[in-house]
Write a protein that holds these residues in place. Structure first.
Motif, PDB file in Angstrom:
ATOM      1  N   LEU A 190      17.032   2.590  17.964  1.00 28.40           N
ATOM      2  CA  LEU A 190      16.893   2.772  16.522  1.00 28.40           C
ATOM      3  C   LEU A 190      18.144   2.278  15.803  1.00 28.40           C
ATOM      4  O   LEU A 190      19.257   2.664  16.132  1.00 28.40           O
ATOM      5  CB  LEU A 190      16.659   4.248  16.201  1.00 28.40           C
ATOM      6  CG  LEU A 190      16.569   4.617  14.720  1.00 28.40           C
ATOM      7  CD1 LEU A 190      15.333   3.979  14.092  1.00 28.40           C
ATOM      8  CD2 LEU A 190      16.518   6.130  14.549  1.00 28.40           C
ATOM      9  N   HIS A 191      17.931   1.408  14.815  1.00 30.27           N
ATOM     10  CA  HIS A 191      19.001   0.922  13.951  1.00 30.27           C
ATOM     11  C   HIS A 191      18.617   1.228  12.498  1.00 30.27           C
ATOM     12  O   HIS A 191      17.492   1.651  12.210  1.00 30.27           O
ATOM     13  CB  HIS A 191      19.223  -0.584  14.127  1.00 30.27           C
ATOM     14  CG  HIS A 191      19.639  -0.989  15.505  1.00 30.27           C
ATOM     15  ND1 HIS A 191      20.954  -1.010  15.924  1.00 30.27           N
ATOM     16  CD2 HIS A 191      18.898  -1.380  16.579  1.00 30.27           C
ATOM     17  CE1 HIS A 191      21.020  -1.410  17.182  1.00 30.27           C
ATOM     18  NE2 HIS A 191      19.776  -1.635  17.613  1.00 30.27           N
ATOM     19  N   GLY A 192      19.545   0.985  11.589  1.00 34.79           N
ATOM     20  CA  GLY A 192      19.274   1.162  10.166  1.00 34.79           C
ATOM     21  C   GLY A 192      19.687  -0.072   9.393  1.00 34.79           C
ATOM     22  O   GLY A 192      20.861  -0.451   9.404  1.00 34.79           O
ATOM     23  N   PHE A 193      18.727  -0.717   8.726  1.00 33.78           N
ATOM     24  CA  PHE A 193      18.994  -1.949   7.973  1.00 33.78           C
ATOM     25  C   PHE A 193      19.278  -1.583   6.523  1.00 33.78           C
ATOM     26  O   PHE A 193      18.443  -0.992   5.845  1.00 33.78           O
ATOM     27  CB  PHE A 193      17.781  -2.879   8.065  1.00 33.78           C
ATOM     28  CG  PHE A 193      17.892  -4.133   7.254  1.00 33.78           C
ATOM     29  CD1 PHE A 193      18.771  -5.139   7.627  1.00 33.78           C
ATOM     30  CD2 PHE A 193      17.115  -4.315   6.119  1.00 33.78           C
ATOM     31  CE1 PHE A 193      18.872  -6.303   6.875  1.00 33.78           C
ATOM     32  CE2 PHE A 193      17.209  -5.469   5.371  1.00 33.78           C
ATOM     33  CZ  PHE A 193      18.093  -6.471   5.747  1.00 33.78           C
ATOM     34  N   SER A 194      20.468  -1.947   6.037  1.00 29.64           N
ATOM     35  CA  SER A 194      20.859  -1.564   4.684  1.00 29.64           C
ATOM     36  C   SER A 194      21.637  -2.686   4.013  1.00 29.64           C
ATOM     37  O   SER A 194      22.595  -3.217   4.588  1.00 29.64           O
ATOM     38  CB  SER A 194      21.723  -0.291   4.713  1.00 29.64           C
ATOM     39  OG  SER A 194      22.237  -0.003   3.432  1.00 29.64           O
ATOM     40  N   ILE A 195      21.210  -3.039   2.799  1.00 26.84           N
ATOM     41  CA  ILE A 195      21.988  -3.904   1.904  1.00 26.84           C
ATOM     42  C   ILE A 195      22.189  -3.082   0.642  1.00 26.84           C
ATOM     43  O   ILE A 195      21.325  -3.046  -0.236  1.00 26.84           O
ATOM     44  CB  ILE A 195      21.281  -5.231   1.603  1.00 26.84           C
ATOM     45  CG1 ILE A 195      20.880  -5.949   2.892  1.00 26.84           C
ATOM     46  CG2 ILE A 195      22.185  -6.141   0.763  1.00 26.84           C
ATOM     47  CD1 ILE A 195      20.113  -7.243   2.671  1.00 26.84           C
ATOM     48  N   ARG A 196      23.312  -2.392   0.564  1.00 23.52           N
ATOM     49  CA  ARG A 196      23.528  -1.435  -0.519  1.00 23.52           C
ATOM     50  C   ARG A 196      23.470  -2.087  -1.890  1.00 23.52           C
ATOM     51  O   ARG A 196      22.943  -1.498  -2.839  1.00 23.52           O
ATOM     52  CB  ARG A 196      24.888  -0.748  -0.304  1.00 23.52           C
ATOM     53  CG  ARG A 196      25.264   0.244  -1.402  1.00 23.52           C
ATOM     54  CD  ARG A 196      24.289   1.405  -1.432  1.00 23.52           C
ATOM     55  NE  ARG A 196      24.620   2.349  -2.489  1.00 23.52           N
ATOM     56  CZ  ARG A 196      24.208   2.245  -3.754  1.00 23.52           C
ATOM     57  NH1 ARG A 196      23.451   1.221  -4.112  1.00 23.52           N
ATOM     58  NH2 ARG A 196      24.533   3.159  -4.648  1.00 23.52           N
ATOM     59  N   GLY A 199      19.944  -2.353  -3.001  1.00 26.31           N
ATOM     60  CA  GLY A 199      19.126  -1.144  -2.977  1.00 26.31           C
ATOM     61  C   GLY A 199      18.141  -1.116  -1.826  1.00 26.31           C
ATOM     62  O   GLY A 199      17.100  -0.458  -1.910  1.00 26.31           O
ATOM     63  N   VAL A 200      18.465  -1.804  -0.724  1.00 29.64           N
ATOM     64  CA  VAL A 200      17.573  -1.899   0.441  1.00 29.64           C
ATOM     65  C   VAL A 200      18.091  -0.977   1.530  1.00 29.64           C
ATOM     66  O   VAL A 200      19.275  -1.014   1.880  1.00 29.64           O
ATOM     67  CB  VAL A 200      17.498  -3.352   0.963  1.00 29.64           C
ATOM     68  CG1 VAL A 200      16.716  -3.420   2.267  1.00 29.64           C
ATOM     69  CG2 VAL A 200      16.870  -4.263  -0.085  1.00 29.64           C
ATOM     70  N   ARG A 201      17.203  -0.159   2.074  1.00 26.64           N
ATOM     71  CA  ARG A 201      17.571   0.751   3.170  1.00 26.64           C
ATOM     72  C   ARG A 201      16.312   1.144   3.906  1.00 26.64           C
ATOM     73  O   ARG A 201      15.397   1.743   3.336  1.00 26.64           O
ATOM     74  CB  ARG A 201      18.278   1.989   2.618  1.00 26.64           C
ATOM     75  CG  ARG A 201      18.378   3.167   3.588  1.00 26.64           C
ATOM     76  CD  ARG A 201      19.297   2.865   4.759  1.00 26.64           C
ATOM     77  NE  ARG A 201      19.493   4.029   5.596  1.00 26.64           N
ATOM     78  CZ  ARG A 201      18.684   4.376   6.609  1.00 26.64           C
ATOM     79  NH1 ARG A 201      17.614   3.632   6.888  1.00 26.64           N
ATOM     80  NH2 ARG A 201      18.947   5.433   7.332  1.00 26.64           N
ATOM     81  N   VAL A 202      16.210   0.766   5.203  1.00 28.60           N
ATOM     82  CA  VAL A 202      15.029   1.097   5.990  1.00 28.60           C
ATOM     83  C   VAL A 202      15.437   1.168   7.463  1.00 28.60           C
ATOM     84  O   VAL A 202      16.379   0.489   7.895  1.00 28.60           O
ATOM     85  CB  VAL A 202      13.913   0.051   5.770  1.00 28.60           C
ATOM     86  CG1 VAL A 202      14.289  -1.292   6.386  1.00 28.60           C
ATOM     87  CG2 VAL A 202      12.579   0.534   6.329  1.00 28.60           C
ATOM     88  N   ASP A 203      14.746   2.002   8.229  1.00 26.00           N
ATOM     89  CA  ASP A 203      15.007   2.098   9.660  1.00 26.00           C
ATOM     90  C   ASP A 203      14.428   0.898  10.392  1.00 26.00           C
ATOM     91  O   ASP A 203      13.358   0.387  10.038  1.00 26.00           O
ATOM     92  CB  ASP A 203      14.393   3.377  10.236  1.00 26.00           C
ATOM     93  CG  ASP A 203      15.187   4.616   9.867  1.00 26.00           C
ATOM     94  OD1 ASP A 203      16.361   4.462   9.478  1.00 26.00           O
ATOM     95  OD2 ASP A 203      14.635   5.723   9.950  1.00 26.00           O
ATOM     96  N   ALA A 204      15.145   0.452  11.414  1.00 29.71           N
ATOM     97  CA  ALA A 204      14.658  -0.597  12.313  1.00 29.71           C
ATOM     98  C   ALA A 204      14.195   0.091  13.592  1.00 29.71           C
ATOM     99  O   ALA A 204      15.010   0.492  14.419  1.00 29.71           O
ATOM    100  CB  ALA A 204      15.757  -1.612  12.597  1.00 29.71           C
ATOM    101  N   ASN A 205      12.888   0.259  13.733  1.00 29.50           N
ATOM    102  CA  ASN A 205      12.315   1.001  14.861  1.00 29.50           C
ATOM    103  C   ASN A 205      11.912   0.048  15.979  1.00 29.50           C
ATOM    104  O   ASN A 205      11.267  -0.980  15.721  1.00 29.50           O
ATOM    105  CB  ASN A 205      11.090   1.790  14.405  1.00 29.50           C
ATOM    106  CG  ASN A 205      11.437   2.823  13.352  1.00 29.50           C
ATOM    107  OD1 ASN A 205      12.232   3.712  13.595  1.00 29.50           O
ATOM    108  ND2 ASN A 205      10.840   2.701  12.173  1.00 29.50           N
ATOM    109  N   PRO A 206      12.268   0.362  17.220  1.00 25.62           N
ATOM    110  CA  PRO A 206      11.890  -0.517  18.331  1.00 25.62           C
ATOM    111  C   PRO A 206      10.371  -0.576  18.507  1.00 25.62           C
ATOM    112  O   PRO A 206       9.686   0.444  18.488  1.00 25.62           O
ATOM    113  CB  PRO A 206      12.565   0.142  19.542  1.00 25.62           C
ATOM    114  CG  PRO A 206      12.857   1.545  19.120  1.00 25.62           C
ATOM    115  CD  PRO A 206      13.072   1.511  17.647  1.00 25.62           C
ATOM    116  N   GLY A 207       9.861  -1.798  18.605  1.00 26.47           N
ATOM    117  CA  GLY A 207       8.435  -1.994  18.815  1.00 26.47           C
ATOM    118  C   GLY A 207       7.583  -1.888  17.571  1.00 26.47           C
ATOM    119  O   GLY A 207       6.363  -2.013  17.654  1.00 26.47           O
TER     120      GLY A 207
END
Length: 261
Positions: A190-196, A199-207
């Motif tokens: 699990l990672h977290g993709f964010s461009i503050r 205003g972008v913020r979403v989890d990067a879920n495997p699969g």
């Protein structure tokens, strides 16, 4: 000592000092500190909140501003009453009896439930309105799609509409004033993709592939994408560059990446 003298001394005795109006005092202190706290926050917010590079992030910053203004008096209500009680009602010796039990009144119960209900309702309406703004801004015409893949501990970005990838440079290149949507996934954990700034913020879920709200960059300049989920030993180093450029510069970059316009 005679009876008259005793009565006369009793009549001339100083009256006991009246008990101060504690509730009035603490409310005055609370109001004054709340005004000061809100003023300080409004003065320093511009230095704390990052500059917005999209309308979505402008909305996020405004939300931070408003909710903090509301949170200051709520937090101070607790701290002021607690601090005042510690100083105004302290005793040197150990208490030998219990304090007077509180007697709840209908007015107090209705007021407490009413205030908390209004606050919860306000937050619900605010969140629903913000969500409506995000979904209403979604569009399929001329929207740039960027596929984001996370892995320990780097990002890979693909542009399927142009058959291009920035795997070598590992940067996100975005044209200004063009809607963009990110398709985010992970190859391992699990990672977290964010461009503050956007205003972008979403989890990067495997699969799994998760899409972000459609966002439109409005300011040319360099920004940063960061991982905001603890993903392992080098989590803090998992960040890459985001460049918002003109349309011509973006087209040139796509061609340099081997893509087709």
């Amino acid at each position: 000592m005679s009876e008259p003298n005793i009565e006369g001394n009793a009549g001339n005795a100083a009256p006991a000092p009246a008990e101060p109006h504690h509730l009035r005092r603490v409310l005055i202190i609370w109001v004054v500190l709340s005004v000061i706290g809100i003023a300080i926050w409004l003065a320093v917010a511009q230095f704390i909140l990052p500059p917005a590079a999209s309308s979505l992030d402008s909305s996020d910053n405004f939300t931070f501003l408003v909710l903090t203004v509301l949170a200051v008096p709520v937090a101070l209500f607790v701290f002021v009453f607690l601090g005042y009680s510690l100083f105004a009602f302290r005793v040197k010796e150990r208490p030998t009896e219990d304090g007077t039990p509180l007697q709840p009144t209908p007015a107090l119960q209705i007021g407490w439930l009413g205030i908390t209900s209004v606050l919860c309702l306000f937050l619900l309406i605010w969140g629903m309105f913000a969500f409506y703004q995000e979904t209403a801004a979604a569009t399929t015409s001329n929207t740039l799609v960027v596929q984001v893949t996370a892995q320990q501990w780097q990002w890979t970005f693909n542009y399927p509409q142009y058959s291009a990838t920035s795997k070598g440079a590992q940067v996100i290149e975005l044209p200004v004033n063009r809607p963009v949507e990110f398709y985010v996934t992970s190859d391992d954990v699990l990672h977290g993709f964010s461009i503050r700034a956007l205003g972008v913020r979403v989890d990067a879920n495997p699969g799994e592939v998760t899409t972000t709200a459609v966002v439109t960059p409005t300011q040319i300049g360099p920004y940063v994408v960061q991982c905001v989920e603890l993903c392992g030993l080098y989590h803090s180093n998992m960040w890459e560059a985001v460049n918002v450029v003109s349309a011509d510069a973006f087209n040139s970059w796509i061609q340099n990446q081997g893509g087709h316009l």
